[in-house]
Design an enzyme around this catalytic site. Sequence first.
Site, PDB file in Angstrom:
ATOM      1  N   CYS A 112      -9.769 -17.410  26.336  1.00 28.20           N
ATOM      2  CA  CYS A 112     -10.747 -16.230  25.849  1.00 28.20           C
ATOM      3  C   CYS A 112     -10.936 -16.584  24.258  1.00 28.20           C
ATOM      4  CB  CYS A 112     -10.052 -15.150  25.855  1.00 28.20           C
ATOM      5  SG  CYS A 112      -9.655 -14.818  27.681  1.00 28.20           S
ATOM      6  N   ARG A 134      10.688  -6.063  21.686  1.00 28.51           N
ATOM      7  CA  ARG A 134      10.293  -5.299  20.888  1.00 28.51           C
ATOM      8  C   ARG A 134      10.651  -3.683  20.867  1.00 28.51           C
ATOM      9  NH1 ARG A 134       4.878  -6.286  19.886  1.00 28.51           N
ATOM     10  NH2 ARG A 134       5.759  -8.008  18.565  1.00 28.51           N
ATOM     11  N   ASP A 159      -1.730  -2.882  17.271  1.00 32.85           N
ATOM     12  CA  ASP A 159      -0.645  -3.351  17.180  1.00 32.85           C
ATOM     13  C   ASP A 159      -0.366  -3.915  15.547  1.00 32.85           C
ATOM     14  OD1 ASP A 159       1.782  -4.700  18.172  1.00 32.85           O
ATOM     15  OD2 ASP A 159       0.569  -4.939  20.055  1.00 32.85           O
ATOM     16  N   CYS A 188      -8.550 -14.999  21.657  1.00 37.75           N
ATOM     17  CA  CYS A 188      -7.130 -14.489  22.058  1.00 37.75           C
ATOM     18  C   CYS A 188      -6.138 -14.577  20.994  1.00 37.75           C
ATOM     19  CB  CYS A 188      -6.898 -15.779  23.236  1.00 37.75           C
ATOM     20  SG  CYS A 188      -5.071 -15.721  23.470  1.00 37.75           S
ATOM     21  N   LYS A 208       2.951  -1.236  18.650  1.00 36.68           N
ATOM     22  CA  LYS A 208       1.526  -0.501  19.025  1.00 36.68           C
ATOM     23  C   LYS A 208       1.691   0.919  18.346  1.00 36.68           C
ATOM     24  CE  LYS A 208       1.034  -2.760  23.281  1.00 36.68           C
ATOM     25  NZ  LYS A 208       2.043  -3.611  23.019  1.00 36.68           N
TER      26      LYS A 208
END
Length: 329
Positions: free
Chosen positions: A112, A95, A317, A115, A324
């Site tokens: 998690c 990116r 993001d 996630c 970001k």
Amino acid sequence: MLQQWQQELTQCVRTLDQLEKYLPLGQRNVLQKVMGNMRLSITSHTLRLIDFHNPEDPLLLMSVPNERELTITPEELIDPIGDEAKSPVPFLTHRYPDRVLIYVTFFCSLYCRFCFRRFKTGQATPGPSDQDRVCIVRYLQDHPEVEEVILTGGDPLTLMDDQLETWFTTLRTLATVKRIRIHTRVPVNLPSRITSDLVTLFRRFMDHQHPIYVVTHFNHPREIAPENVEAIARLVDAGIVVRNQGVLLKGVNDTAETLSRLYRDLVNIRVVPYYLHQLDLAKGTGHFRVPIERGIALMRELQGNLTGIAIPKYVLDIPGGQGKIPLQY
Ligand SMILES: *Cc1c(COP(=O)(O)O)cnc(C)c1O
Ligand code: SF4
């Protein structure tokens, strides 16, 4: 013979029956459905840190499946930050001009519940084959502007030492690749993985102009237990720069007190706070989402009260692969 960390991985809680030994489970059929979206795994290290008497315990919220994961809002996406759209060859996202992500495995020691890659990590998606690695190398040869390779996943440090060695050897054959960065939650959830053999392996592939950076992922001060402190010390003592990217999570770390404690404790163990991420719009994570205005207000509270070296950048993001952006405060 299995090493301690490998043994610990075989002993993770992965089924509802195993989880039930720690807390009473209602609605097993609902939870079964939740686990259809993302696997369950909790390491014994983290099991010891969770307060199972408190249903709102932050460490419990981050690791125990919850029926609220089945609530999906219209703006939530399978690939919230557009990693697939920027993937010129399988298992690689490009990116930004100077750095790429390589997904070396989709396995994690602990899944998690928030996630953002949950629909990859949560399934048993296979990682890159030898042939895929050849294609990745060819891509990097054609793109000499890429100076930094970020190994991510899943969790790269759940790979065996010899698998990591193959990646390092491969990447070091490319003169254009100066830096290797590893994104991992293993220092948090499976600190026994940071063995002296692993650190020795890292050192073999580092020199004064080819660093290895580790970016880890602590979200709450209670995740910093003595075993974690030791794991970090082994890395930093070996000359590896360790930084932290966390996620702002409702009920986990959305107060100024918790965030300042976390960041103070991190700089005290030589981990530099790097990013605080606004939670991406991954499906079924709405119960963790904190409004951006609230995040900005929290950052304002930190600024001035907390040493500058402990303050991360609060970032978003942008959905769809734009990248970001820092959120002003
Ligand atoms: C976040 C991200 C990186 C790393 O960005 P840094 O700002 O250097 O931490 C690299 N590539 C992609 C695709 C990313 O999403
Ligand atoms: S360790 Fe990272 S990739 Fe794995 S489940 Fe947690 S956030 Fe997702």
